[in-house]
Design a protein around this motif. Structure first.
Motif, mmCIF file in Angstrom:
data_model
loop_
_atom_site.group_PDB
_atom_site.id
_atom_site.type_symbol
_atom_site.label_atom_id
_atom_site.label_comp_id
_atom_site.label_asym_id
_atom_site.label_seq_id
_atom_site.Cartn_x
_atom_site.Cartn_y
_atom_site.Cartn_z
ATOM 1 N N GLN A 108 0.794 -1.225 0.000
ATOM 2 C CA GLN A 108 0.000 0.000 0.000
ATOM 3 C C GLN A 108 0.832 1.284 0.000
ATOM 4 N N THR A 109 2.162 1.167 -0.058
ATOM 5 C CA THR A 109 2.999 2.355 0.108
ATOM 6 C C THR A 109 4.152 2.387 -0.883
ATOM 7 N N TYR A 114 6.564 9.144 1.706
ATOM 8 C CA TYR A 114 5.864 7.862 1.634
ATOM 9 C C TYR A 114 4.476 8.125 1.063
ATOM 10 N N LYS A 144 0.852 6.834 -0.244
ATOM 11 C CA LYS A 144 -0.125 5.757 -0.123
ATOM 12 C C LYS A 144 -0.836 5.532 -1.458
ATOM 13 N N THR A 176 -3.962 2.941 -3.607
ATOM 14 C CA THR A 176 -5.233 2.254 -3.337
ATOM 15 C C THR A 176 -5.359 0.897 -4.011
ATOM 16 N N GLU A 206 -0.805 -8.251 -1.717
ATOM 17 C CA GLU A 206 -1.005 -7.994 -0.290
ATOM 18 C C GLU A 206 -0.586 -9.184 0.563
ATOM 19 N N SER A 266 8.057 10.986 6.333
ATOM 20 C CA SER A 266 7.129 11.577 5.385
ATOM 21 C C SER A 266 7.219 13.089 5.430
#
Length: 208
Positions: free
Chosen positions: A10-11, A59, A61, A63, A96, A196
């Motif tokens: 996710q990152t 960082y 994010k 989806t 994932e 971040s």
């Protein structure tokens, strides 16, 4: 330069090295902000995030795990006109869920040998196969019967690695005896460096 790599599903870890005084020598962003724009492989813009230009990393994010992304850094001037400064290569996000157990090729590659020299030695143009070829050669080298069948060229490559048979065996034993959870924690620690950037307008010092 703008570089992006998947830290986890996710990152994205985004890093840039840009001469901002030169970029803004003649013009500056109307909102006094630099932005990262995240694009999917189909060209769709997923997100735009304000970042501190001098921070050098962020960082980001995402989806859609397993999607392919491209990151762009730039600014707006005039207000509705996007000025691109740099664009990353396409990044493929991992799944994932972790992969299951499988066959692993182990290779010990000394730091003093460049990948280009290994490519030249093996006579291949495919960088992705280098570790596989080294692993196969070292597997034969640690087996008495197979080692006796190595060609002069293969022996020359082994000599260039400056690794003894005992050192290759020790490296493989150490890997196989390493706890999987410990390896995962180590990988997470390596990927978790930096901090971040704030999503806010920047102070005057950011632009001095």
């Amino acid at each position: 330069m703008l570089f992006a790599i998947a830290r986890d599903p996710q990152t994205l870890f985004v890093y840039w090295n840009i001469d901002w005084p030169a970029v803004f020598e003649k013009t500056a962003p109307v909102d006094r902000q630099v932005h990262l724009r995240l694009h999917r492989s189909d060209g769709t813009e997923e997100a735009t995030v304000a970042v501190e230009p001098m921070a050098g990393n962020f960082y980001l994010k995402i989806t859609e795990p397993q999607e392919r992304y491209e990151v762009e850094i730039g600014y707006y001037h005039p207000e509705s006109v996007w000025n691109s400064v740099a664009t990353s290569d396409e990044i493929k996000l991992p799944p994932e869920r972790a992969g299951g157990n499988g066959i692993v090729d182990l290779a010990t590659i000394p730091f003093h040998l460049s990948f280009q020299r290994l490519i030249d030695s093996f006579g291949t143009s495919n960088r992705d196969r280098i570790s596989e070829l080294v692993s196969q050669l070292q597997t034969r080298a640690i087996t008495d019967d197979e080692r006796a069948l190595l060609s002069a060229e293969e022996l020359e490559i082994l000599n260039a690695m400056n690794l003894s048979v005992d050192e290759i065996k020790a490296g493989r034993r150490a890997f196989l005896q390493t706890d999987a959870a410990a390896l995962r924690r180590r990988a997470e620690n390596l990927a978790g460096f930096g901090g971040s950037s704030p999503e806010r307008a920047f102070s005057e010092s950011s632009w001095s």
